[in-house]
Design a protein around this motif. Structure first.
Motif, PDB file in Angstrom:
ATOM      1  N   UNK A 114     -23.383  35.617  -4.141  1.00  0.00           N
ATOM      2  CA  UNK A 114     -21.969  35.219  -4.166  1.00  0.00           C
ATOM      3  C   UNK A 114     -21.698  34.337  -5.646  1.00  0.00           C
ATOM      4  N   UNK A 115     -20.652  34.723  -6.365  1.00  0.00           N
ATOM      5  CA  UNK A 115     -20.589  33.988  -7.532  1.00  0.00           C
ATOM      6  C   UNK A 115     -19.538  32.921  -7.297  1.00  0.00           C
ATOM      7  N   UNK A 116     -19.281  32.136  -8.164  1.00  0.00           N
ATOM      8  CA  UNK A 116     -18.340  30.808  -8.221  1.00  0.00           C
ATOM      9  C   UNK A 116     -17.790  30.415  -9.463  1.00  0.00           C
ATOM     10  N   UNK A 117     -16.706  29.622  -9.345  1.00  0.00           N
ATOM     11  CA  UNK A 117     -16.205  29.073 -10.573  1.00  0.00           C
ATOM     12  C   UNK A 117     -15.879  27.606 -10.044  1.00  0.00           C
ATOM     13  N   UNK A 118     -15.555  26.839 -11.001  1.00  0.00           N
ATOM     14  CA  UNK A 118     -15.172  25.310 -10.829  1.00  0.00           C
ATOM     15  C   UNK A 118     -13.839  25.166 -11.172  1.00  0.00           C
ATOM     16  N   UNK A 119     -12.881  25.047 -10.035  1.00  0.00           N
ATOM     17  CA  UNK A 119     -11.642  24.573 -10.323  1.00  0.00           C
ATOM     18  C   UNK A 119     -11.328  23.488 -11.120  1.00  0.00           C
ATOM     19  N   UNK A 120     -10.211  23.266 -11.533  1.00  0.00           N
ATOM     20  CA  UNK A 120     -10.000  22.000 -12.506  1.00  0.00           C
ATOM     21  C   UNK A 120     -10.143  20.760 -12.010  1.00  0.00           C
ATOM     22  N   UNK A 121      -9.966  20.861 -10.601  1.00  0.00           N
ATOM     23  CA  UNK A 121     -10.271  19.467  -9.887  1.00  0.00           C
ATOM     24  C   UNK A 121     -11.728  19.230  -9.345  1.00  0.00           C
ATOM     25  N   UNK A 122     -12.746  20.062  -9.655  1.00  0.00           N
ATOM     26  CA  UNK A 122     -14.063  20.025  -9.447  1.00  0.00           C
ATOM     27  C   UNK A 122     -14.406  20.844  -8.136  1.00  0.00           C
ATOM     28  N   UNK A 123     -13.443  21.584  -7.461  1.00  0.00           N
ATOM     29  CA  UNK A 123     -13.644  22.363  -6.230  1.00  0.00           C
ATOM     30  C   UNK A 123     -14.406  23.515  -6.699  1.00  0.00           C
ATOM     31  N   UNK A 124     -15.547  23.709  -5.916  1.00  0.00           N
ATOM     32  CA  UNK A 124     -16.424  24.996  -6.279  1.00  0.00           C
ATOM     33  C   UNK A 124     -15.604  26.192  -5.275  1.00  0.00           C
ATOM     34  N   UNK A 125     -15.129  27.311  -5.983  1.00  0.00           N
ATOM     35  CA  UNK A 125     -14.418  28.279  -5.386  1.00  0.00           C
ATOM     36  C   UNK A 125     -15.367  29.779  -5.367  1.00  0.00           C
ATOM     37  N   UNK A 126     -15.610  30.118  -4.260  1.00  0.00           N
ATOM     38  CA  UNK A 126     -16.616  31.186  -4.042  1.00  0.00           C
ATOM     39  C   UNK A 126     -15.898  32.509  -4.513  1.00  0.00           C
ATOM     40  N   UNK A 127     -16.619  33.471  -4.969  1.00  0.00           N
ATOM     41  CA  UNK A 127     -15.975  34.799  -5.413  1.00  0.00           C
ATOM     42  C   UNK A 127     -17.080  35.836  -5.352  1.00  0.00           C
ATOM     43  N   UNK A 128     -16.628  36.924  -4.748  1.00  0.00           N
ATOM     44  CA  UNK A 128     -17.425  38.156  -4.700  1.00  0.00           C
ATOM     45  C   UNK A 128     -16.888  38.999  -5.570  1.00  0.00           C
ATOM     46  N   UNK A 129     -17.710  39.586  -6.484  1.00  0.00           N
ATOM     47  CA  UNK A 129     -17.255  40.424  -7.697  1.00  0.00           C
ATOM     48  C   UNK A 129     -17.976  41.819  -7.458  1.00  0.00           C
ATOM     49  N   UNK A 130     -17.455  42.868  -7.429  1.00  0.00           N
ATOM     50  CA  UNK A 130     -18.145  44.275  -7.514  1.00  0.00           C
ATOM     51  C   UNK A 130     -17.236  45.120  -8.182  1.00  0.00           C
ATOM     52  N   UNK A 131     -17.880  46.290  -8.573  1.00  0.00           N
ATOM     53  CA  UNK A 131     -17.359  47.577  -9.062  1.00  0.00           C
ATOM     54  C   UNK A 131     -17.119  47.157 -10.643  1.00  0.00           C
ATOM     55  N   UNK A 132     -16.452  48.260 -11.117  1.00  0.00           N
ATOM     56  CA  UNK A 132     -16.173  48.412 -12.599  1.00  0.00           C
ATOM     57  C   UNK A 132     -14.744  49.011 -12.825  1.00  0.00           C
ATOM     58  N   UNK A 133     -14.012  48.511 -13.957  1.00  0.00           N
ATOM     59  CA  UNK A 133     -12.734  48.808 -14.207  1.00  0.00           C
ATOM     60  C   UNK A 133     -11.726  47.766 -14.466  1.00  0.00           C
ATOM     61  N   UNK A 134     -10.428  48.137 -14.404  1.00  0.00           N
ATOM     62  CA  UNK A 134      -9.380  47.135 -14.285  1.00  0.00           C
ATOM     63  C   UNK A 134      -9.673  45.937 -13.313  1.00  0.00           C
ATOM     64  N   UNK A 135      -9.528  44.967 -13.535  1.00  0.00           N
ATOM     65  CA  UNK A 135      -9.424  43.637 -12.367  1.00  0.00           C
ATOM     66  C   UNK A 135      -8.498  43.940 -11.346  1.00  0.00           C
TER      67      UNK A 135
END
Length: 276
Positions: free
Chosen positions: A1-22
Motif C-alpha cells: 500500500x502506498x501513501x502520501x503525507x498531507x500538508x498537516x503531516x498525516x500519513x494517508x494510505x492509498x492503494x493504486x492499481x491499473x493503467x489509464x486515466x486517473x
C-alpha cells in the motif's frame, strides 16, 4: 500500500492499481479502500485507480494529526492530486465520499475534475422544518443529539442502529434477528478507534452542500438505492434536479450501498459513463 503525507503531516494510505486515466474512489464513513475491491477487475483495465483510506479510517492511527472533518478530507484530496500530479480526474464518492467531493468542489472548484459519480447521499444530513431530504426524512437536531450520545456510549452498536432503524425494513429485520452479516460488521466496527470517527460524524452532520450542487459543471452520474436505509427517492430526485444534466440511476431493491448489491450493473454503467 502506498501513501502520501498531507500538508498537516498525516500519513494517508492509498492503494493504486491499473493503467489509464486517473480514477479516485472515496469510501463511506467507517469503511476503507476495500469497499471498491469488487470493481477493480473491470475498472483497472481502463483506469489507474486510486483508493484511499480516509484519515481516521482503515485502522490507521491518526496520531496528532487533525480530525477527519469534511474540510480536512477535502484538503487531503487536494493533497492527493498534488502528490500524484493528477489532472482531468474522474472520482466516485459513496456516502461520506460524496460529501468529501462536494466539500472539495466548494473549496477548490472543478478545474482538476473530469467526471463525477455520487452514490446515495444527501447534501444535508440533518433535517428541519424546511428540509426533509436528509436522513430518514426526520433526522432533526434532537435525533442527531441522541445519536451522538449513543456513539459515545457504544460506537459500534450506534452505527449499526443508525443503519438498521431507518427506511429499509429488511435491514431492521436482519438486525433484530442477529444475522451473521450484522455480527461481522459489529466486530469490524469494534476494531476501529471511535474518537476520530465520531469527530468525522459531527462534521458530516453539520455540513450543508445544497449550494454546491448547481456549481458542478462536469458530467455527473448519481446512483441511489431504491430502498436506501437513509434517503427517499425524493432525495435522489432533488440532487438530480440541482446538478446540471445529472444522470440518475435508481437501483431498485437495494439499500444505502446500491453498488454492492448490483455490482455488475454498477461497474458496467460506471465504465460507460466514464468512457463515453
Amino acid at each position: 500500500m502506498s501513501h502520501f503525507i498531507a500538508d498537516d503531516g498525516a500519513k494517508i494510505h492509498v492503494k493504486i492499481s491499473g493503467e489509464g486515466s486517473p480514477l479516485v474512489m472515496l469510501h463511506g464513513w467507517t469503511s476503507s479502500h476495500q469497499e471498491w475491491f469488487p470493481f477493480l477487475g473491470e475498472l483497472q483495465k481502463q483506469h489507474q485507480v486510486f483508493r484511499w483510506d480516509a484519515r481516521g479510517h482503515g485502522g490507521h492511527a491518526l496520531g496528532d494529526a487533525a480530525a477527519p472533518t469534511a474540510e480536512r478530507m477535502a484538503r487531503d484530496l487536494a493533497n492527493l492530486l498534488d502528490h500524484y500530479q493528477l489532472d482531468r480526474v474522474s472520482a466516485v464518492g459513496h456516502s461520506m465520499g460524496a460529501l468529501t467531493l462536494w466539500q472539495y468542489i466548494r473549496d477548490f472548484g472543478t478545474e482538476r475534475l473530469s467526471r463525477l459519480c455520487f452514490i446515495d447521499q444527501s447534501p444535508k444530513l440533518m433535517t428541519d422544518e424546511t428540509w426533509s431530504h436528509g436522513i430518514y426524512g426526520d433526522f432533526d437536531e434532537t435525533k442527531a443529539g441522541e445519536m451522538m450520545g449513543w456513539l459515545h456510549e457504544d460506537f459500534a452498536e450506534a452505527v449499526l442502529k443508525l443503519t438498521a432503524f431507518g427506511l429499509n425494513e429488511r435491514a431492521r429485520e436482519k438486525y433484530l434477528a442477529g444475522a451473521s452479516g450484522w455480527e461481522k460488521s459489529r466486530q469490524a466496527l469494534r476494531a476501529q478507534a471511535p474518537a476520530p470517527l465520531i469527530d468525522c460524524w459531527a462534521s458530516l452532520t453539520a455540513a450543508d452542500y445544497r449550494d454546491v450542487l448547481a456549481r458542478i459543471d462536469v458530467p455527473s452520474m448519481l446512483v441511489y438505492g431504491g430502498q436506501s436505509n437513509f434517503y427517499s427517492l425524493e432525495t435522489a430526485r432533488y440532487v438530480a434536479s440541482r446538478i446540471p444534466d445529472a444522470l440518475l440511476h435508481i437501483y431498485d431493491g437495494t439499500d444505502h450501498s446500491p453498488h454492492q448489491w448490483q455490482r455488475e450493473r454498477f461497474a458496467r454503467e460506471l465504465l460507460a459513463f466514464l468512457n463515453p
